[in-house]
Design a protein around this motif. Structure first.
Motif, PDB file in Angstrom:
ATOM      1  N   TYR A 184      -5.453   9.201  -8.762  1.00 33.38           N
ATOM      2  CA  TYR A 184      -4.696   8.461  -8.152  1.00 33.38           C
ATOM      3  C   TYR A 184      -4.630   7.620  -9.244  1.00 33.38           C
ATOM      4  O   TYR A 184      -3.763   6.937 -10.271  1.00 33.38           O
ATOM      5  CB  TYR A 184      -4.020   7.717  -7.326  1.00 33.38           C
ATOM      6  CG  TYR A 184      -3.217   6.450  -6.814  1.00 33.38           C
ATOM      7  CD1 TYR A 184      -1.432   7.829  -6.117  1.00 33.38           C
ATOM      8  CD2 TYR A 184      -3.125   5.524  -6.872  1.00 33.38           C
ATOM      9  CE1 TYR A 184      -1.046   6.725  -5.347  1.00 33.38           C
ATOM     10  CE2 TYR A 184      -1.726   4.716  -7.123  1.00 33.38           C
ATOM     11  CZ  TYR A 184      -0.608   5.020  -6.188  1.00 33.38           C
ATOM     12  OH  TYR A 184       0.195   4.882  -5.755  1.00 33.38           O
ATOM     13  N   SER A 207       1.048   6.559   2.991  1.00 33.96           N
ATOM     14  CA  SER A 207      -0.654   5.755   3.014  1.00 33.96           C
ATOM     15  C   SER A 207      -1.358   6.280   4.766  1.00 33.96           C
ATOM     16  O   SER A 207      -1.934   5.389   5.432  1.00 33.96           O
ATOM     17  CB  SER A 207      -0.816   4.198   2.978  1.00 33.96           C
ATOM     18  OG  SER A 207      -0.168   3.846   2.072  1.00 33.96           O
ATOM     19  N   GLY A 242       4.741   2.696  -3.816  1.00 26.64           N
ATOM     20  CA  GLY A 242       3.487   3.297  -5.674  1.00 26.64           C
ATOM     21  C   GLY A 242       3.967   4.174  -5.856  1.00 26.64           C
ATOM     22  O   GLY A 242       5.096   4.406  -6.071  1.00 26.64           O
ATOM     23  N   LEU A 243       2.891   4.998  -6.922  1.00 26.60           N
ATOM     24  CA  LEU A 243       3.288   6.077  -7.666  1.00 26.60           C
ATOM     25  C   LEU A 243       4.161   7.167  -6.205  1.00 26.60           C
ATOM     26  O   LEU A 243       4.643   7.784  -7.089  1.00 26.60           O
ATOM     27  CB  LEU A 243       2.374   6.620  -7.664  1.00 26.60           C
ATOM     28  CG  LEU A 243       1.854   5.830  -9.607  1.00 26.60           C
ATOM     29  CD1 LEU A 243       0.382   5.958 -10.010  1.00 26.60           C
ATOM     30  CD2 LEU A 243       2.396   6.147 -10.233  1.00 26.60           C
ATOM     31  N   GLY A 244       3.614   7.002  -5.246  1.00 26.98           N
ATOM     32  CA  GLY A 244       4.174   8.220  -4.438  1.00 26.98           C
ATOM     33  C   GLY A 244       5.477   7.827  -4.388  1.00 26.98           C
ATOM     34  O   GLY A 244       6.680   8.957  -4.603  1.00 26.98           O
ATOM     35  N   SER A 297      -5.137  -0.942  -1.697  1.00 21.30           N
ATOM     36  CA  SER A 297      -6.201  -0.380  -0.476  1.00 21.30           C
ATOM     37  C   SER A 297      -6.445   0.704   0.127  1.00 21.30           C
ATOM     38  O   SER A 297      -7.363   0.928   1.214  1.00 21.30           O
ATOM     39  CB  SER A 297      -4.209  -0.073   0.585  1.00 21.30           C
ATOM     40  OG  SER A 297      -3.894   1.009   0.103  1.00 21.30           O
ATOM     41  N   SER A 306       1.279  -1.357   0.236  1.00 22.36           N
ATOM     42  CA  SER A 306       0.045  -0.165  -0.077  1.00 22.36           C
ATOM     43  C   SER A 306       0.872   1.145   0.223  1.00 22.36           C
ATOM     44  O   SER A 306       0.593   1.982  -1.043  1.00 22.36           O
ATOM     45  CB  SER A 306      -1.056  -0.100   1.328  1.00 22.36           C
ATOM     46  OG  SER A 306      -1.483   0.726   1.523  1.00 22.36           O
ATOM     47  N   ALA A 307       1.740   1.000   0.984  1.00 14.52           N
ATOM     48  CA  ALA A 307       2.428   2.160   0.808  1.00 14.52           C
ATOM     49  C   ALA A 307       3.535   2.963  -0.962  1.00 14.52           C
ATOM     50  O   ALA A 307       3.178   3.915  -0.854  1.00 14.52           O
ATOM     51  CB  ALA A 307       4.011   2.106   1.967  1.00 14.52           C
ATOM     52  N   PHE A 352       1.627  10.478   2.485  1.00  9.16           N
ATOM     53  CA  PHE A 352       0.701  10.021   1.687  1.00  9.16           C
ATOM     54  C   PHE A 352       1.743   9.423   1.615  1.00  9.16           C
ATOM     55  O   PHE A 352       1.326   7.761   0.636  1.00  9.16           O
ATOM     56  CB  PHE A 352       1.319  11.511  -0.347  1.00  9.16           C
ATOM     57  CG  PHE A 352       0.387  10.558  -0.796  1.00  9.16           C
ATOM     58  CD1 PHE A 352      -0.678  10.945  -1.705  1.00  9.16           C
ATOM     59  CD2 PHE A 352       1.714  10.234  -2.332  1.00  9.16           C
ATOM     60  CE1 PHE A 352      -0.909   9.973  -3.100  1.00  9.16           C
ATOM     61  CE2 PHE A 352       0.882   9.606  -3.428  1.00  9.16           C
ATOM     62  CZ  PHE A 352      -0.808   9.627  -3.822  1.00  9.16           C
ATOM     63  N   SER A 353       3.281   8.993   0.879  1.00 11.90           N
ATOM     64  CA  SER A 353       4.082   7.702   0.339  1.00 11.90           C
ATOM     65  C   SER A 353       3.563   6.704   1.489  1.00 11.90           C
ATOM     66  O   SER A 353       4.001   5.331   1.116  1.00 11.90           O
ATOM     67  CB  SER A 353       5.859   8.391   0.874  1.00 11.90           C
ATOM     68  OG  SER A 353       6.229   7.075  -0.068  1.00 11.90           O
TER      69      SER A 353
HETATM   70  N1  TRP Z   1       1.279   5.283  -0.351  1.00 13.81           N
HETATM   71  C1  TRP Z   1       0.813   4.895  -1.936  1.00 13.81           C
HETATM   72  C2  TRP Z   1       1.979   5.939  -2.484  1.00 13.81           C
HETATM   73  O1  TRP Z   1       2.822   6.159  -2.424  1.00 13.81           O
HETATM   74  C3  TRP Z   1      -0.574   5.670  -2.242  1.00 13.81           C
HETATM   75  C4  TRP Z   1      -1.203   5.541  -1.316  1.00 13.81           C
HETATM   76  C5  TRP Z   1      -1.933   4.241  -0.835  1.00 13.81           C
HETATM   77  C6  TRP Z   1      -1.577   6.407  -0.111  1.00 13.81           C
HETATM   78  N2  TRP Z   1      -2.607   4.224   0.587  1.00 13.81           N
HETATM   79  C7  TRP Z   1      -2.983   4.937   0.884  1.00 13.81           C
HETATM   80  C8  TRP Z   1      -2.360   7.788   0.160  1.00 13.81           C
HETATM   81  C9  TRP Z   1      -3.872   5.883   1.912  1.00 13.81           C
HETATM   82  C10 TRP Z   1      -2.915   7.969   1.365  1.00 13.81           C
HETATM   83  C11 TRP Z   1      -3.726   7.050   2.161  1.00 13.81           C
HETATM   84  O2  TRP Z   1       1.723   6.113  -4.529  1.00 13.81           O
END
Ligand code: TRP
Length: 468
Positions: free
Chosen positions: A102, A220, A23-25, A324, A20-21, A217-218
Motif C-alpha cells: 500500500y 479495513s 483510502g486508495l481502496g 491505521s 482508515s476505511a 479491504f475497503s
Molecule cells: N481501507 C483502506 C483503503 O480502502 C485500506 C486499509 C486501511 C485497510 N486499514 C486497513 C485494509 C485494514 C484492510 C485492513 O484504502
C-alpha cells in the motif's frame, strides 16, 4: 490502561475509522476492480457484501476492541483462550503485508501530485516508466512511510484524529466536483451504463471473491484494525450507529469515485469502456494512466490546480489508512511487549518498508518480481504486488472475518457481544437489530465466508474450479 490515550469524542472516532476505511481502496482499487469484474455486476455483489456480511463483522470488531481495550492479539486471548492469540497474529501479518505494498502505491499517488504540480501531464502515458523508476518511487514511498510513522508516533487524539477531521471532507468535495465535470463530457452515458447497469451473466466465481476481498479491504476489516480503533472508543458511544456511518461513508465514497472514473474513461476512449478496462488499460494503472490527460484537457492552469489537488488529497486519504495499518502492529508491540510508543513506531515502520521492497521492484524494474509467480493453469505470471494482494486482501481478510465471527458467536458468545453493544444503545437487547446481528454472526458469516475462503484458495492458487 492509563497511557494508551483515546479518541476525544465520538465524532473523532467515526472520522478516524472512516479515514482508515477511505483510502486508495476506494479511489484507486475500487474502479479497477469494477473494470476487471465486468462493471455493474461487480458493483452489485460488492454492495451486498458490504451491507449484509461486512457490517456485522465491523460491529463485532469494534465491540471486541472496546470490551478488551487491547490490540487484536491481546483481545482474542483475553476473551477466549490462549490459542486465539493466533487469530490476532494472522491479523498482524495481513496488516504488515497490506501496508508493505500500500505504501508503494501511496508513493505513486504522492509522486503524481508532484509531477502534475510541475505540469507534467504526460505522466499518464508514461505510467510504467514511472513505476519502474525505483529511485523516484522509492523516494516518494520513503516520504510516505516517514509521514505515517510521524503521525502514529503522536498518538491517538493528537495525530490520527486531527488529520482525519480536516482532510476527509475536502477530498469528498473535490471528487464531487470531478463527478459533475465528468457528466458534462461526451460519451459519459456509456461510462455510466457500464458502471450501473448490471449484466448478471458476468457474475463468475472470480468476480464474487474479488468483490468480497474488495469489501473487506475497503472497510479495513478482517485484520483487527477496527479492534484496535475500537479499543479507544468510549463506553457511551453507540457502536451500531457508528459502524453504519463508517460503512455508508466508505461505500459512498467508493461509489462516487466510480461515478467519476467511468464517464471519464468513456470520454477518453470514445465509449469503449469495457474493451479498454479489460484490455491493457485496466488494472492497477487505471486512475494513474487516465486522469492526467483529463486534467490536461482542463487547460494549463486549472488542470495543474485540480490535478495536483486531487493527487494531494488522494495521498492524504491514503495517509489516514496507512496510519491505521501501522497502528495495529504498533499497539501490539506497545501493549504486549511494553516497548515505548516512539520506538515501536519507527522499528515497525522500517521493517514494513523493507518487506515492501519487492513490491517496489516488481512494477517493471526487476523481471524476477514483475513475473513473480505463475499460478497453476494460468497463462500469464503475476507480479509480486498483485500476488501479495491476492494472499493478504482476498484470502487472509475474509478468512479473518470468518474466524472473527466464529470467535464472537461461539467462543466469546452472543450474549457477551450483546452486552457490549447495549452499552451506548440501551434498547439493543430484544430488538430486531440484535436478532439480525446474532443471526449473521452465528450463521450467515461463518457459512458464506468459510465456503468462499475454500473456493478462493482452490480456484485462484490451484486453478481448481468447484463451481462454474
Ligand atoms: N481501507 C483502506 C483503503 O480502502 C485500506 C486499509 C486501511 C485497510 N486499514 C486497513 C485494509 C485494514 C484492510 C485492513 O484504502
Amino acid at each position: 490502561m492509563a497511557n494508551r490515550g483515546g479518541f476525544s469524542s465520538k465524532l473523532g472516532f467515526i472520522m478516524a475509522a472512516a479515514g482508515s476505511a477511505v483510502g486508495l481502496g476506494n479511489i484507486w482499487k475500487f474502479p479497477f476492480e469494477v473494470g476487471n469484474g465486468g462493471g455493474a455486476a461487480f458493483v452489485f455483489i460488492y454492495l451486498i457484501f458490504c451491507f449484509i456480511l461486512c457490517l456485522p463483522v465491523m460491529i463485532t470488531e469494534i465491540a471486541i476492541g472496546r470490551k478488551t481495550q487491547l490490540n487484536p492479539v491481546g483481545a482474542f486471548s483475553k476473551l477466549g483462550f490462549k490459542g486465539w492469540r493466533n487469530l490476532g497474529k494472522l491479523g498482524l501479518i495481513s496488516g504488515f503485508l497490506i501496508l508493505s505494498f500500500y505504501n508503494v502505491v501511496a508513493g505513486w499517488a504522492f509522486g503524481y501530485f508532484i509531477e502534475i504540480l510541475l505540469g507534467n501531464f504526460e505522466i499518464g502515458q508514461n505510467f510504467s516508466a514511472f513505476t519502474s523508476n525505483v529511485i523516484k518511487v522509492g523516494g516518494y514511498a520513503t516520504i510516505f512511510m516517514v509521514s505515517t510513522a510521524f503521525i502514529v508516533s503522536k498518538g491517538i487524539s493528537g495525530g490520527i484524529e486531527k488529520a482525519s477531521k480536516i482532510l476527509m471532507p475536502t477530498l469528498i468535495l473535490i471528487i464531487l466536483s470531478l463527478v459533475a465535470y465528468s457528466f458534462t463530457l461526451e460519451h459519459s452515458i456509456e461510462g455510466l451504463k457500464f458502471y450501473l447497469v448490471p449484466d448478471f451473466s458476468k457474475i463468475t466465481l472470480p468476480v464474487i471473491y474479488g468483490a468480497l476481498g474488495q469489501a473487506f479491504f475497503s472497510l479495513s476489516l478482517g485484520m483487527g484494525a477496527l479492534i484496535t480503533y475500537g479499543s479507544y472508543v468510549g463506553k457511551n458511544d453507540n457502536i451500531i450507529t457508528s459502524a453504519v456511518l463508517i460503512t455508508l461513508t466508505d461505500v459512498g465514497i467508493a461509489f462516487i469515485a466510480g461515478l467519476m472514473m467511468f464517464p471519464l474513461v468513456a470520454y477518453m476512449t470514445e465509449g469503449g469502456v469495457a474493451e479498454y478496462v479489460q484490455g491493457g488499460g485496466g488494472g492497477a494503472g487505471l486512475i494513474f494512466s487516465t486522469l492526467p490527460s483529463v486534467f490536461e484537457k482542463m487547460g494549463p492552469t486549472l488542470g495543474v490546480v485540480i490535478g495536483s489537488l486531487f493527487f494531494l488529497l488522494l495521498s492524504f486519504a491514503a495517509l489516514t489508512s496507512t496510519v491505521s495499518l501501522l497502528e495495529v502492529p504498533v499497539s501490539y508491540v506497545v501493549d504486549e511487549h511494553k516497548v515505548k510508543r516512539t520506538r515501536a513506531v519507527w522499528g515497525v515502520a522500517i521493517l514494513i518498508f523493507i518487506v515492501g521492497i519487492p513490491s517496489l521492484l516488481g512494477n517493471g524494474y526487476s523481471t524476477f518480481f514483475t513475473e513473480f509467480v505463475t499460478y497453476f493453469g494460468a497463462e500469464k505470471p503475476t507480479d509480486f504486488m498483485t500476488f501479495i494482494g491476492h494472499v493478504a486482501n482476498d484470502t487472509f481478510l475474509p478468512l479473518g472475518g470468518f474466524l472473527i465471527s466464529v470467535f464472537a458467536a461461539y467462543v466469546w458468545k452472543k450474549a457477551s457481544l450483546s452486552d457490549e453493544i447495549s452499552q451506548g444503545y440501551p434498547n439493543y437487547k430484544g430488538s430486531i437489530v440484535e436478532k439480525y446481528i446474532n443471526f449473521t454472526i452465528s450463521y450467515l458469516c461463518p457459512t458464506i465466508l468459510g465456503v468462499l475462503f475454500i473456493l478462493t484458495v482452490l480456484d485462484r492458487f490451484f486453478s481448481i474450479s468447484v463451481v462454474g
